[in-house]
Design a protein around this motif. Structure first.
Motif, short mmCIF file in Angstrom:
data_model
loop_
_atom_site.label_atom_id
_atom_site.label_comp_id
_atom_site.label_asym_id
_atom_site.label_seq_id
_atom_site.Cartn_x
_atom_site.Cartn_y
_atom_site.Cartn_z
N LYS A 1 0.83 -1.21 0.00
CA LYS A 1 0.00 0.00 0.00
C LYS A 1 0.86 1.26 0.00
O LYS A 1 0.68 2.16 -0.83
CB LYS A 1 -0.93 0.02 1.24
N THR A 2 1.79 1.34 0.97
CA THR A 2 2.62 2.54 1.08
C THR A 2 3.49 2.71 -0.16
O THR A 2 3.64 3.83 -0.68
CB THR A 2 3.51 2.44 2.34
N THR A 3 4.03 1.61 -0.67
CA THR A 3 4.85 1.67 -1.87
C THR A 3 4.05 2.26 -3.03
O THR A 3 4.53 3.13 -3.77
CB THR A 3 5.36 0.26 -2.24
N PHE B 1 -3.35 9.72 1.71
CA PHE B 1 -3.36 9.47 3.15
C PHE B 1 -2.70 8.12 3.42
O PHE B 1 -3.16 7.12 2.90
CB PHE B 1 -4.78 9.39 3.68
N ASP B 2 -1.65 8.11 4.24
CA ASP B 2 -1.03 6.82 4.58
C ASP B 2 -1.30 6.48 6.05
O ASP B 2 -0.57 6.92 6.93
CB ASP B 2 0.48 6.85 4.30
N GLU B 3 -2.35 5.72 6.29
CA GLU B 3 -2.75 5.30 7.65
C GLU B 3 -2.76 6.47 8.63
O GLU B 3 -2.17 6.38 9.72
CB GLU B 3 -1.81 4.20 8.16
N PRO B 4 -3.41 7.58 8.31
CA PRO B 4 -3.30 8.79 9.13
C PRO B 4 -3.93 8.65 10.51
O PRO B 4 -3.64 9.45 11.40
CB PRO B 4 -4.05 9.84 8.32
MG MG Z 1 2.33 1.06 4.92
#
Ligand code: MG
Ligand code: ADP
Length: 374
Positions: free
Chosen positions: A59-61, A174-177
């Motif tokens: 996901k983050t990638t 948004f990355d797991e905010p």
């Molecule tokens: Mg991640």
């Protein structure tokens, strides 16, 4: 960048301009590990799309490639119909909200929020006005002169949100905010972010491993596993019509029973369960006779009692979890099959007692057969 296959090229032109974000055949490796593989994704203008999946699924990638913090090994990324591979992050018109807030600790809230506008060399009075507006939108009006350290976690994340919206980006990332916040605040901020996004109409890509967050906030959810998207659909469809056992198990409560398909039509099939019961089930069109499957039975779709239903499983009640407005009755049907049955309004219905041997019926349409491999 590896060149795209000729077969895929026309698709780019066709989609150009129609989508806010397009990913086409994206791949990213770290050493010998493939983090993201052959990933295609179209995000519509104004849409709130969530990438949902377990830790490590890419996901983050994926988000970092859209933002320009990482370069894909293959594939193409378009923002608003424009190939952005040559653009650095600050020229992509995206803004990111991180799990760790990432505020400058020595700068005031006002300076933090205004930072992007200052970089863009906007005049001071304009910066002051837009910062004040952004802070008001996130419920922090007048907090310009505080330092981040003087604010709670939730307030700091609101500052990060204000900093992202103040530059009026084309896409919010948004990355797991909400992952660092406690449950109550998380539930509140979910709705606040969703309302703000709807008001501003900014295309948003939201990353989380929290299925409830995804279900509550999203227009569409992309369920990811092992660097790929398993299913992309509305929350309702992901819940009701999961494409495979992984998606079914990841979203919502589920009973998954092994079985073999004995007969299959285009969307209906007959399954012999490991408990020797036969059920008629819907399927995503990918199940054929002879296949091993997992049969999904959502707890709220099952009924206590035989109820004249065509399929009934019988077992002993081993647990009753009564939460007042809903109760879950757990029935051990065989050594490896345990069914969770959700009973709404348990006060109105006499619940069984621990140890009772009772039938659980599967109403028509409640069962869904899913391929095990996919
Ligand atoms: Mg991640
Ligand atoms: N900078 C990196 N170096 C090496 N491996 C990485 C790096 N970033 C991510 N990975 C690996 O790539 C995979 C996907 O990671 P990530 O995108 O962070 O997953 P997620 O955000 O879904 O938890 C994981 O296996 C992770 O260990």
């Amino acid at each position: 960048m590896t060149a795209l296959s000729a077969a895929k090229r026309p698709a780019i032109q066709e989609t150009a301009g129609r989508y806010a974000v397009t990913l086409l055949g994206i791949r990213k490796e770290f050493g010998s590990a493939v983090a993201v593989e052959d990933l295609d994704l179209d995000v519509r203008p104004g849409e709130f799309l969530t990438l949902l999946g377990p830790s490590g699924c890419g996901k983050t990638t994926t988000l970092n490639m859209i933002a320009g913090f990482l370069t894909p090994d293959a594939g193409q990324i378009m923002l608003d119909g424009q190939d952005v591979h040559h653009l650095p992050p600050d020229r992509r018109d995206t803004a990111m909200v991180f799990q760790q807030y990432a505020l400058f600790p020595h700068l005031t809230v006002g300076r933090n929020v205004g930072y992007g506008l200052q970089m863009r060399k906007r005049p001071k009075p304009e910066i002051r006005k837009r910062v004040a507006e952004a802070l008001e939108r996130v419920g922090l009006a007048g907090k310009e002169d505080r330092l981040p350290g003087q604010l709670s976690g939730g307030q700091q994340q609101r500052v990060a949100l204000a900093r992202a919206i103040v530059v009026q980006p084309k896409v919010l990332l948004f990355d797991e905010p909400l992952s660092n916040l406690d449950l109550k605040l998380r539930e509140q901020l979910r709705l606040e972010i969703k309302h703000l996004q709807r008001e501003l109409g900014i295309t948003s890509i939201f990353v989380t491993h929290d299925q409830t967050e995804a279900l509550v906030m999203s227009d569409r959810i992309a369920v990811m596993r092992g660097g790929r998207i398993d299913q992309l659909d509305t929350p309702e469809m992901i819940y009701r019509e999961p494409a495979n056992a992984f998606v079914a198990g990841f979203i919502g409560q589920s009973n998954l029973i092994s079985g073999v398909c004995t007969e299959a039509g285009s969307d209906r099939c007959t399954i012999e369960l490991s408990t020797s019961n036969t059920v008629h089930a819907r399927h995503p069109g990918t199940v054929t006779a002879g296949d091993s499957v997992r049969v999904l039975l959502r707890p709220e779709a099952l009924r206590l009692g035989s109820d004249g239903a065509p399929s009934t499983l019988t077992g002993a009640v081993i647990e009753i979890i009564n939460e007042g407005n809903i109760a879950t009755v757990v029935v051990q049907v065989s050594t490896d099959v345990r069914l969770r049955v959700a009973v709404s309004d348990p006060g109105a219905l006499r619940l069984p007692t621990l140890g009772d041997v009772i039938p659980v019926s599967i109403p028509p349409g409640a069962a869904r057969a899913l391929p095990t491999g996919g």
